[in-house]
Design an enzyme around this catalytic site. Structure first.
Site, mmCIF file in Angstrom:
data_model
loop_
_atom_site.group_PDB
_atom_site.id
_atom_site.type_symbol
_atom_site.label_atom_id
_atom_site.label_comp_id
_atom_site.label_asym_id
_atom_site.label_seq_id
_atom_site.Cartn_x
_atom_site.Cartn_y
_atom_site.Cartn_z
ATOM 1 C CG MET A 47 -1.914 -1.192 1.139
ATOM 2 S SD MET A 47 -3.429 -0.968 2.071
ATOM 3 C CE MET A 47 -2.791 -0.783 3.717
ATOM 4 C CB SER A 98 4.562 -0.801 10.632
ATOM 5 O OG SER A 98 3.268 -0.308 10.355
ATOM 6 C CB SER A 99 3.188 2.199 6.187
ATOM 7 O OG SER A 99 3.769 1.338 5.242
ATOM 8 N NE ARG A 100 -2.371 1.423 10.606
ATOM 9 C CZ ARG A 100 -2.811 0.528 9.714
ATOM 10 N NH1 ARG A 100 -2.057 -0.506 9.415
ATOM 11 N NH2 ARG A 100 -3.978 0.677 9.128
ATOM 12 C CD GLN A 157 -1.661 -8.799 4.305
ATOM 13 O OE1 GLN A 157 -2.479 -7.929 4.421
ATOM 14 N NE2 GLN A 157 -0.398 -8.537 3.976
ATOM 15 C CG HIS A 171 7.008 -2.070 1.889
ATOM 16 N ND1 HIS A 171 6.862 -0.916 2.629
ATOM 17 C CD2 HIS A 171 5.829 -2.728 1.971
ATOM 18 C CE1 HIS A 171 5.641 -0.876 3.129
ATOM 19 N NE2 HIS A 171 4.991 -1.955 2.755
ATOM 20 C CG HIS A 223 8.621 0.058 5.797
ATOM 21 N ND1 HIS A 223 8.906 -1.294 5.759
ATOM 22 C CD2 HIS A 223 7.296 0.146 6.081
ATOM 23 C CE1 HIS A 223 7.827 -1.989 6.035
ATOM 24 N NE2 HIS A 223 6.821 -1.148 6.224
HETATM 25 O O1 PAF Z 1 0.039 -5.748 3.553
HETATM 26 C C1 PAF Z 1 -0.410 -4.826 2.855
HETATM 27 O O2 PAF Z 1 0.242 -3.810 2.633
HETATM 28 C C2 PAF Z 1 -1.809 -4.965 2.282
HETATM 29 O O3 PAF Z 1 -2.655 -5.604 3.160
HETATM 30 C C3 PAF Z 1 -1.829 -5.626 0.899
HETATM 31 C C4 PAF Z 1 -1.361 -7.072 0.970
HETATM 32 C C5 PAF Z 1 -0.974 -4.859 -0.063
HETATM 33 C C6 PAF Z 1 -3.265 -5.648 0.349
HETATM 34 O O4 PAF Z 1 -3.772 -4.362 0.218
#
Ligand code: PAF
Length: 285
Positions: free
Chosen positions: A32, A187-189, A155, A39, A36
């Site tokens: 999304m 985390s992006s948060r 997830q 990713h 960072h």
């Molecule tokens: O983990 C994430 O950033 C999101 O949940 C994903 C897998 C890109 C789905 O929107």
């Protein structure tokens, strides 16, 4: 220098078809954005396994429970494209919401069992939103491999289930959580934490890790979890949503003396919800 950005499914498919004609192996790294090092580690892992790597960037409205959380989610597309270029990622697929969910969109992908409990209990609809968008991304990219971080462990189970249950020919590759020097899971948060909260934030990882170590040594589960919960609250977190033991293989509740386990946690620090998890070999009593 930045990586080429594609915004439509049609253009994405055109590029993928060219790669397919050359028999190239294709990987996708769904994100999304607000990229960072966590990713970027997924992108590096993807580049090791595939000839072409597509990074997707879509802030998926269907997986947010609160409009405020969606509005506050960082959007840094240009920076993201610049970060990806030196790594050698081949394409950034960044569709607008109308491309993903055009007028009349009426389909949802729902995964039972592994999406129940943990985050699923506190974020109604979240995993249905994730499952729907991830299924679309798998089908749109037609990738051979997809890379996900273990930080979002539930997830990971949800996306594995989708690929298996819907016979989508894609290998789901799990990559380890990347942490800041003080242990905080990337985390992006994290960027939304105040300076004071940022100092307190690593306590979640510390408490989860210490609890897992004690459980691995045979510490009594109820007492270990209660102590870890208190340590998280003492550090300044306002609420621990869950701190739970699950079987690593299928997220089922853990009995005693079973195979590899995960200790998973979610807690609120101010207005930021952070999650973490750690793997361990249980020695439960
Ligand atoms: O983990 C994430 O950033 C999101 O949940 C994903 C897998 C890109 C789905 O929107």
């Amino acid at each position: 220098m930045s990586v080429p950005i594609v915004r439509s499914v049609a253009e994405l498919r055109r590029r993928v078809a060219e790669w397919r004609r050359e028999s190239l192996k294709i990987a996708v790294v769904p994100t999304m954005g607000a990229l960072h090092d966590g990713h970027l580690s997924l992108v590096r892992a993807a580049l090791e396994r595939a000839d072409r790597v597509i990074v997707t960037l879509f802030v998926n409205p269907k997986q947010f429970n609160s409009p405020a959380d969606l509005a506050a989610y960082p959007r840094t597309e240009q920076d993201d494209a610049v970060k990806l270029a030196p790594l050698g990622a081949h394409l950034l697929y960044s569709p607008v919401a109308a491309e993903m969910y055009p007028d009349g969109f009426a389909t949802a992908v729902s995964v039972s069992k592994v999406s129940e409990g943990l985050c699923g209990a506190f974020r109604p609809g979240h995993f249905e939103g994730v499952a729907t968008v991830v299924t679309k991304l798998f089908l749109q990219t037609g990738a051979d491999l997809a890379f996900f971080g273990e930080k979002d462990f539930q997830q990971l189970h949800v996306v594995r289930r989708i690929a298996r249950d819907l016979d989508i020919p894609i290998e789901i590759v799990a990559c380890p959580t990347v942490r800041e020097a003080d242990g905080l899971a990337m985390s992006s948060r994290n960027g939304r934490l105040t300076a004071e909260q940022r100092m307190a934030a690593p306590k979640l990882a510390e408490a989860v890790l210490q609890a897992a170590e004690q459980l691995a040594k045979g510490g009594p589960a109820a007492a270990v979890l209660a102590e870890a919960t208190q340590a998280i609250l003492n550090a300044g977190y306002q609420r621990v949503e869950y701190l739970e033991l699950r079987a690593e293989e299928d997220l089922s509740p853990l009995g005693t003396g079973e195979g590899p386990a995960r200790l998973l946690a979610a807690a609120w620090l101010g207005s930021v919800r952070l999650i973490d998890n750690v793997s361990f070999q249980p020695n439960l009593r």
